[in-house]
Design an enzyme around this catalytic site. Structure first.
Site: not given
Length: 301
Positions: A250-251
């Site tokens: 996600g990052d």
């Protein structure tokens, strides 16, 4: 300039154990130590994509020194605040038949250290990007995201927020440039279970109505959706590949979005780049490399 803030960075001790048995001696088949924390992950991937940025945050003790060293070894520019006591946390990421995590608490951040952070962000200027990502330690005010955004409100800094629950909801009134919940976190916000892209789009539009300018929703194997400030909707299926790592995917999407958007301020390009970058991390033992991202990018339509 792009800045990331990691309030509670970590050393991530990643181990693989074949057929982990609870209550027994287990031996690893793979192990690695990385600097961790959502903001640091974003900084590392941005650096891999050759996008200049500065990682801000708090570190303490010998573990904090190692976090900074490893981040710099990976090419990151850091400007961490060194706390006077405590140690930065160690997070254990266990990969076996299932993935499990044990996350440390981290050091206390006192008023003086927080004042130093405020001083650093005072230098941000119009057009800069600030990424606020992850949970906050108990020693900080619960509204720390709001306090930071309020300080930057008149500078027209583009704020990106990757957080959950009230931490995210409470900043929507400031109209952040981008927010990026995953579909599970999106469901938690509205107390529903989201099972497909159309449902994600519906609730992403709800978040737009509540103040977010742009909303990016990651859906793991079901791809991703993106609703822009012009109310345009983009959808993508996940690229084909074997998922070997969910840590930092996600990052990586956030980093990919920034890298893609900075090319020519095009939202469609930013969205495609975000999907490719998140998938590149998911398909790799570590975080996304530029080569892997561009290999996947040509398969995203």
């Amino acid at each position: 300039m792009i800045y990331t803030i990691t309030f509670n960075p970590s050393l991530d001790y990643i181990v693989r154990v074949n057929d982990f048995k609870l209550g027994a001696v287990n031996r690893t088949t793979f192990e690695e130590i990385y600097p961790g924390g959502k903001g640091i992950n974003v900084s590392i991937v941005l650096n891999n994509l050759k996008v200049e940025n500065i990682a801000l945050g708090f570190i303490a003790g010998f573990t904090g020194e190692e976090i900074e060293k490893k981040a710099k070894d990976m090419g990151c520019t850091t400007d961490f605040i060194k706390l006077k006591s405590g140690i930065s946390r160690i997070n254990v990421k266990l990969k076996s038949n299932e993935e499990s995590e044990i996350n440390g608490q981290g050091p206390a951040i006192d008023h003086d250290a927080l004042a130093l952070l405020y001083k650093k962000i005072d230098y941000l200027q119009e057009g800069d990007i600030l990424v606020l990502a992850g949970s906050i330690p108990r020693s900080l005010p619960e509204n720390i995201y709001e306090l930071i955004i309020e300080k930057l409100r008149d500078k027209k800094v583009r704020i990106i927020v990757d957080a959950t629950k009230d931490l995210l909801l409470n900043v929507l009134k400031y109209k952040p440039f981008l927010i990026k919940p995953n579909h599970h976190e999106l469901g938690e916000l509205f107390k529903v279970k989201i099972t497909n892209q159309e449902e994600s789009i519906y609730y992403a539009k709800r978040l737009r109505e509540m103040g977010a300018r742009n909303v990016l929703i990651s859906m793991a194997g079901d791809g991703a959706v993106f609703v822009t400030e012009e109310d345009k909707v983009f959808k993508s299926q996940a690229p084909k590949g074997k998922v070997v790592n969910s840590v930092g995917a996600g990052d990586s999407m956030v980093a990919g979005f920034i890298a893609g958007y900075l090319n020519n301020n095009d939202f469609e390009e930013a969205f495609k780049m975000s999907v490719a970058t998140g998938s590149a991390s998911a398909f790799s033992e570590g975080l996304a490399t530029k080569e892997k991202v561009y290999e996947l990018l040509k398969d995203i339509y």
